[in-house]
Write a protein that holds these residues in place. Structure first.
Motif, PDB file in Angstrom:
ATOM      1  N   SER A 139      -0.188  -6.008  -6.413  1.00  0.00           N
ATOM      2  CA  SER A 139       1.258  -6.015  -6.291  1.00  0.00           C
ATOM      3  C   SER A 139       1.926  -5.078  -7.294  1.00  0.00           C
ATOM      4  O   SER A 139       2.860  -4.347  -6.952  1.00  0.00           O
ATOM      5  CB  SER A 139       1.785  -7.442  -6.456  1.00  0.00           C
ATOM      6  N   VAL A 140       1.445  -5.080  -8.525  1.00  0.00           N
ATOM      7  CA  VAL A 140       2.018  -4.181  -9.536  1.00  0.00           C
ATOM      8  C   VAL A 140       1.788  -2.731  -9.130  1.00  0.00           C
ATOM      9  O   VAL A 140       2.697  -1.889  -9.203  1.00  0.00           O
ATOM     10  CB  VAL A 140       1.416  -4.474 -10.936  1.00  0.00           C
ATOM     11  N   ALA A 141       0.585  -2.438  -8.660  1.00  0.00           N
ATOM     12  CA  ALA A 141       0.279  -1.056  -8.269  1.00  0.00           C
ATOM     13  C   ALA A 141       1.194  -0.608  -7.122  1.00  0.00           C
ATOM     14  O   ALA A 141       1.732   0.501  -7.138  1.00  0.00           O
ATOM     15  CB  ALA A 141      -1.186  -0.948  -7.862  1.00  0.00           C
ATOM     16  N   ALA A 142       1.383  -1.484  -6.139  1.00  0.00           N
ATOM     17  CA  ALA A 142       2.217  -1.119  -4.984  1.00  0.00           C
ATOM     18  C   ALA A 142       3.675  -0.950  -5.384  1.00  0.00           C
ATOM     19  O   ALA A 142       4.338   0.008  -4.969  1.00  0.00           O
ATOM     20  CB  ALA A 142       2.097  -2.194  -3.904  1.00  0.00           C
ATOM     21  N   HIS A 143       4.180  -1.886  -6.179  1.00  0.00           N
ATOM     22  CA  HIS A 143       5.600  -1.807  -6.539  1.00  0.00           C
ATOM     23  C   HIS A 143       5.894  -0.637  -7.477  1.00  0.00           C
ATOM     24  O   HIS A 143       6.960  -0.023  -7.389  1.00  0.00           O
ATOM     25  CB  HIS A 143       6.073  -3.144  -7.119  1.00  0.00           C
ATOM     26  N   GLY A 148       8.440   4.517  -8.130  1.00  0.00           N
ATOM     27  CA  GLY A 148       8.228   5.765  -8.855  1.00  0.00           C
ATOM     28  C   GLY A 148       7.964   5.553 -10.331  1.00  0.00           C
ATOM     29  O   GLY A 148       8.352   6.367 -11.165  1.00  0.00           O
ATOM     30  N   MET A 149       7.297   4.446 -10.663  1.00  0.00           N
ATOM     31  CA  MET A 149       6.973   4.153 -12.062  1.00  0.00           C
ATOM     32  C   MET A 149       5.470   4.384 -12.296  1.00  0.00           C
ATOM     33  O   MET A 149       4.676   4.367 -11.358  1.00  0.00           O
ATOM     34  CB  MET A 149       7.329   2.698 -12.395  1.00  0.00           C
ATOM     35  N   ARG A 150       5.109   4.586 -13.553  1.00  0.00           N
ATOM     36  CA  ARG A 150       3.680   4.620 -13.889  1.00  0.00           C
ATOM     37  C   ARG A 150       3.144   3.199 -13.867  1.00  0.00           C
ATOM     38  O   ARG A 150       3.888   2.235 -14.068  1.00  0.00           O
ATOM     39  CB  ARG A 150       3.462   5.180 -15.301  1.00  0.00           C
ATOM     40  N   ALA A 151       1.833   3.065 -13.682  1.00  0.00           N
ATOM     41  CA  ALA A 151       1.232   1.728 -13.672  1.00  0.00           C
ATOM     42  C   ALA A 151      -0.111   1.739 -14.381  1.00  0.00           C
ATOM     43  O   ALA A 151      -0.954   2.601 -14.114  1.00  0.00           O
ATOM     44  CB  ALA A 151       1.061   1.235 -12.245  1.00  0.00           C
ATOM     45  N   PHE A 152      -0.291   0.777 -15.293  1.00  0.00           N
ATOM     46  CA  PHE A 152      -1.586   0.503 -15.919  1.00  0.00           C
ATOM     47  C   PHE A 152      -1.994  -0.907 -15.533  1.00  0.00           C
ATOM     48  O   PHE A 152      -1.309  -1.871 -15.889  1.00  0.00           O
ATOM     49  CB  PHE A 152      -1.511   0.638 -17.445  1.00  0.00           C
ATOM     50  N   VAL A 153      -3.068  -0.990 -14.789  1.00  0.00           N
ATOM     51  CA  VAL A 153      -3.458  -2.248 -14.184  1.00  0.00           C
ATOM     52  C   VAL A 153      -4.846  -2.630 -14.692  1.00  0.00           C
ATOM     53  O   VAL A 153      -5.806  -1.876 -14.510  1.00  0.00           O
ATOM     54  CB  VAL A 153      -3.439  -2.092 -12.647  1.00  0.00           C
ATOM     55  N   SER A 167      -5.882  -2.333  -5.017  1.00  0.00           N
ATOM     56  CA  SER A 167      -5.104  -1.760  -6.125  1.00  0.00           C
ATOM     57  C   SER A 167      -5.252  -0.243  -6.152  1.00  0.00           C
ATOM     58  O   SER A 167      -4.281   0.497  -6.246  1.00  0.00           O
ATOM     59  CB  SER A 167      -5.586  -2.318  -7.477  1.00  0.00           C
ATOM     60  N   ALA A 168      -6.508   0.208  -6.049  1.00  0.00           N
ATOM     61  CA  ALA A 168      -6.814   1.633  -6.228  1.00  0.00           C
ATOM     62  C   ALA A 168      -6.046   2.511  -5.234  1.00  0.00           C
ATOM     63  O   ALA A 168      -5.658   3.632  -5.564  1.00  0.00           O
ATOM     64  CB  ALA A 168      -8.316   1.863  -6.076  1.00  0.00           C
ATOM     65  N   LEU A 174      -6.172   2.305 -13.035  1.00  0.00           N
ATOM     66  CA  LEU A 174      -6.825   1.012 -12.812  1.00  0.00           C
ATOM     67  C   LEU A 174      -7.956   0.884 -13.812  1.00  0.00           C
ATOM     68  O   LEU A 174      -8.841   1.736 -13.863  1.00  0.00           O
ATOM     69  CB  LEU A 174      -7.345   0.952 -11.376  1.00  0.00           C
ATOM     70  N   VAL A 175      -7.901  -0.165 -14.630  1.00  0.00           N
ATOM     71  CA  VAL A 175      -8.870  -0.319 -15.713  1.00  0.00           C
ATOM     72  C   VAL A 175      -9.694  -1.583 -15.478  1.00  0.00           C
ATOM     73  O   VAL A 175      -9.146  -2.693 -15.473  1.00  0.00           O
ATOM     74  CB  VAL A 175      -8.151  -0.417 -17.078  1.00  0.00           C
TER      75      VAL A 175
END
Ligand SMILES: *Cc1c(COP(=O)(O)O)cnc(C)c1O
Ligand SMILES: [Zn+2]
Length: 416
Positions: A139-143, A148-153, A167-168, A174-175
């Motif tokens: 969900s964080v990755a999609a949103h 248009g935000m960066r994401a560290f998951v 997620s990928a 993606l960590v």
């Protein structure tokens, strides 16, 4: 326009500015969003809500962010499905499934993330992050992609393939961390001190958690503006469980429903059941555990809201159940075969717990009961791969089909 007044410590009730913070500086209690309920009462009615969007944002006045600038993939207002077939199996005549598999990334986490992402952007963040058991990562990755935000998951490295790919595909950073969710969470708490990121379930957790209330609002509205007699809810950190109840209480507080007498029942997998175990021991202090269960989305050994979940169980005269992995698989299949809903392992946990509660007579046959199915089954295919009947394999001829079908029918595994 939001009706939020402050962040308030759940323990000592000290108030804080509406920043990205989640712990009381005086007593280390968790912070929760406080609202001006009188103002909400004046601003909303059943009709105004019913005229709103067909998403969780129809409840915007109850959320801690400005809906005008929301990050919105359409989470919420999912179907409340009458479950007569499953009900017949369990001896329940008023059974409903809240089908939250039908969200943008196929779990209820889209509700909490839409609030957290909106609030994070309001607070000036350009990066979303999370420590996840799988669904939150999706969900964080999609949103983040949509906004248009960066994401560290951050996820445990041994998650189900469907949750990793889920997620990928949105291309966050993606960590995969060697260790359990609790290890991932500890790492993220440290990273949160070093990097200016909005960790949706850490530093902006007070806002994030409010998103789960919308499940309570929707169920009451969908039942014709009344609270159910029973809710059966999966518990990981325990946040969802407590917030569904908070949502029902708030609707009463602003005059939209009668006082809810709902019993809140919590479901965990036996391989990770710190809350259910404490409950069975009559204690409000759970002992952290090392998770070992196929219900990966619920595998939090040290639940942040465990204490408050235990309080909610006590306050509502609910019950907690811990079910085996075999029961989880049975629950997934039972729900699919009776109602046509393919849930992930957490849904299997809920159906198995529901069955236990019905068999024990904790839920009466004519009491209105809602089972919360919070994530979709295609993400956890591993759990049922060996339990489903494999397809009939035939050549493209009528005799080949009829021969194969006869064999299946003789074996009694032909399907419905
Ligand atoms: C995260 C999750 C839960 C429980 O969430 P908590 O608020 O941490 O208790 C339940 N079901 C699914 C499918 C989840 O992903
Ligand atoms: Zn405090």
């Amino acid at each position: 326009m939001s009706f939020v007044t402050a962040l308030r410590c759940r323990e000592c009730h000290r108030e804080y500015a509406l920043a990205a913070t989640h712990v009381c500086e005086f007593c280390f209690g968790p912070l929760e969003v406080a609202y001006d309920y009188d103002a909400i009462r004046r601003a909303v009615s059943r009709v105004s809500i019913e005229r709103g969007p067909a998403s969780m944002w129809r409840y915007a006045p109850f959320l801690p962010c400005d809906a005008e600038n929301r990050v919105d993939l359409g989470a919420g207002f999912t179907p409340l499905v009458r479950a007569d077939n499953l009900g017949r199996r369990l001896g329940l005549r008023q059974l409903w499934i809240k089908n939250d598999t039908m969200n943008p990334t196929w779990s209820f986490k889209d509700r909490v993330v839409e609030v957290a992402a909106t609030r994070a952007r309001e607070l000036g963040y350009d990066t979303l992050a999370c420590a996840s058991t799988g669904n939150l990562a999706n969900s964080v990755a999609a949103h983040a992609a949509h906004a248009g935000m960066r994401a560290f998951v951050f996820i445990p490295s041994d998650l189900e393939a469907g949750k990793v790919i889920g997620s990928a595909v949105y291309h966050p950073t993606l960590v995969a961390v060697d260790g359990s969710y609790d290890d991932v969470n500890r790492l993220c708490a440290e990273l949160g001190d070093r990097y200016p990121w909005a960790f949706v379930n850490i530093n902006v957790r007070p806002y994030y958690a409010e998103g789960s209330k919308t499940l309570g609002y929707e169920v009451a509205e969908q039942l014709g503006w009344q609270a159910p007699d029973h809710c059966v809810v999966p518990m990981a950190s325990g946040s969802l469980f407590t917030k569904i109840h908070k949502g029902l209480k708030e609707l009463h507080q602003v005059g939209l429903i009668e006082e809810p007498l709902t019993r809140m029942h919590g479901a965990q997998a036996a391989g990770c059941a710190p809350i259910a175990t404490a409950w069975s021991e009559g204690s409000f202090n759970f002992r952290p555990v090392k998770p070992r269960t196929i219900a990966r989305s619920l595998a939090i050994g040290n639940p942040a809201d465990g204490y408050y979940a235990l309080r909610t169980l006590a306050d509502t005269a609910g019950a907690a159940a811990a079910v085996s992995d075999e029961e989880v698989v049975e629950g997934m299949l039972l729900l699919a075969e009776t109602e046509g809903i393919f849930a992930e392992t957490a849904g299997g946990v809920v159906v198995a717990a529901l069955r236990r509660l019905a068999e024990a007579g904790r839920i009466g046959p004519d009491e209105t009961t809602v089972a919360f199915v919070t994530g979709a089954g295609l993400k956890t295919q591993e759990a049922v791969t060996d339990a489903v009947v494999q397809p009939l394999h035939v050549r493209a001829t009528v005799p080949s089909f009829e021969e194969a079908l006869a064999v299946r029918e003789a074996a009694g595994t032909a399907g419905r």
